[in-house]
Scaffold this active site. Structure first.
Site, PDB file in Angstrom:
ATOM      1  N   LEU A 196       4.767 -14.491  -1.223  1.00 54.04           N
ATOM      2  CA  LEU A 196       6.008 -13.724  -1.333  1.00 54.04           C
ATOM      3  C   LEU A 196       7.224 -14.639  -1.301  1.00 54.04           C
ATOM      4  CD1 LEU A 196       5.288 -10.624   0.942  1.00 54.04           C
ATOM      5  CD2 LEU A 196       5.245 -10.730  -1.552  1.00 54.04           C
ATOM      6  N   GLU A 230       0.839  -1.199   0.000  1.00 54.50           N
ATOM      7  CA  GLU A 230       0.000   0.000   0.000  1.00 54.50           C
ATOM      8  C   GLU A 230       0.874   1.249   0.000  1.00 54.50           C
ATOM      9  OE1 GLU A 230      -3.905  -1.890   2.219  1.00 54.50           O
ATOM     10  OE2 GLU A 230      -2.867  -0.205   3.155  1.00 54.50           O
ATOM     11  N   GLU A 244       9.852  -7.208  -2.730  1.00 54.73           N
ATOM     12  CA  GLU A 244       9.780  -8.543  -2.119  1.00 54.73           C
ATOM     13  C   GLU A 244      10.678  -8.645  -0.885  1.00 54.73           C
ATOM     14  OE1 GLU A 244       7.478 -10.139  -3.278  1.00 54.73           O
ATOM     15  OE2 GLU A 244       7.319  -9.821  -5.435  1.00 54.73           O
TER      16      GLU A 244
END
Length: 390
Positions: free
Chosen positions: A244, A138, A368
């Site tokens: 992830l 976000e 990541e």
């Protein structure tokens, strides 16, 4: 017999015939389809043929290739890693397209979705007929996804989603988004068709890195979804973090592809470039640079292969992936920078891939999981102390 100039440790001798065939197939496709155009795409700041490229990658079996069933290739983790290596040797944006499609969006549905969700989306995504994206990060919450502000509230039997996601690869061209949101029962994942009212994905422009890649914001304004849009098999951060981990594994290999491309450019340039009456490859300082770059690249490849074989054996742990992600990207970006010095002023030209890789790796370095986050994952493993909030 391995070529000692390009494979000094005999890495290829550790791979099977099928491993090499898959790697060579992806490499040949990249050389034919991507390399002649990617510098222009990068300079223009777009990936103009993304849907066509996705279908071609689907035809190669490269999308969700390490997943079983539903049209997926069922390749090994090592084979998937080798594909990522070749894709990122072409461009990090291309490997990101494949990683987000297969290791994030498809993996989320494959691992945590309902049978109906799998049947509806995975065959089309594996074929490249539908592109997916993954909405976790976000604007104000990157490394701390537990603090996400996107909310999903029940309204009768429906769910209503509101929030924003940022830096979303594939967002503007996606047919489906896997979006993670806070609910009264914890973080949940939702399968959101891109044509759902209230959903939009404006593209992010003016990037100085990953320019040959589609990057977007996801906007969710009162997005109403049926009850069966939620991923039924997981609650909490375990869901997105498991995805992830898959994507980070691809980066372990992919970043080394960018590093290999830079090293090869520097080696070939040094052999052909003459100064003071002889090739600069004959100067001690140039050879020292090439030796150090080759050393770090090949150590990284051996680590990636080790991690891939652990993944295939079902014994790979998340902190082990952090070792690989941290090492591969940190060393790859140093290799790119050193290669640029060998090329001198030519190193900043799009005639060579080095500066493009260097700029891309600045993004790969922090997405990541940043360097610091992976250091803390490893530190927690070594000490038993959680320093994330300290």
């Amino acid at each position: 017999m391995s070529n000692p100039q390009t494979d000094p440790l005999g890495f290829d001798d550790l791979l099977g015939e099928e491993d090499l065939a898959i790697r060579d197939t992806v490499r040949a496709w990249c050389e034919r389809r991507v390399l002649p155009q990617v510098a222009e795409w990068y300079e223009r700041g777009e990936l103009p043929e993304v849907r066509e490229l996705a279908r071609e990658l689907g035809g190669l079996g490269a999308l969700g290739m390490h997943l079983e069933g539903y049209g997926c290739a069922g390749a090994t983790a090592v084979q998937y890693g080798l594909a990522c290596l070749e894709l990122e040797a072409a461009d990090s944006g291309l490997r990101s397209l494949v990683s987000v499609q297969g290791s994030l969006a498809m993996y989320a549905i494959h691992r945590w979705g309902s049978e109906e969700q799998k049947q509806n989306w995975l065959p089309r995504m594996a074929a490249g007929e539908a592109i997916g994206c993954f909405g976790l990060t976000e604007p104000d919450h990157g490394s701390d996804p537990a603090s996400m502000r996107t909310r999903a509230k029940r309204d009768g039997s429906d769910w209503v989603l509101d929030g924003r996601k940022m830096w979303i690869t594939n967002g503007s061209v996606a047919s489906v988004a896997v979006v993670w949101a806070q609910t009264e029962e914890g973080v949940r994942g939702f399968v959101v068709p891109a044509d759902t009212p209230g959903f939009s994905a404006p593209e992010i422009k003016h990037k100085a890195s990953l320019r040959a890649s589609v990057t977007s914001e996801l906007v969710l304004d009162g997005v109403r979804l049926p009850a069966d849009a939620v991923l039924p098999e997981v609650k909490g951060l375990k869901g997105p973090l498991s995805c992830l981990n898959q994507a980070r594994y691809g980066i372990v290999w992919g970043a080394l592809g960018a590093a290999r491309s830079c090293l090869e450019s520097a080696r070939e340039y040094a052999i052909g470039r003459e100064q003071f009456g002889r090739p600069i490859a004959g100067f001690q300082l140039t050879q020292a640079k090439l030796a150090d770059m080759s050393l770090e690249l090949n150590k990284g490849l051996l680590l990636a292969l080790h991690l891939g074989r652990r993944m295939d054996a079902g014994t790979l742990r998340p902190e082990q992936v952090s070792y690989g992600k941290l090492n591969s990207v940190r060393e790859a970006i140093e290799i790119a920078r050193t290669a640029r010095t060998i090329l001198g002023a030519n190193g900043i030209s799009y005639e060579y891939p080095v500066m493009r890789h260097a700029a891309n790796l600045e993004s790969v370095l922090t997405y990541e999981g940043t360097v610091e986050m992976h250091q803390l994952v490893i530190g927690k493993t070594l000490t038993g102390q959680d320093a994330f909030r300290g």
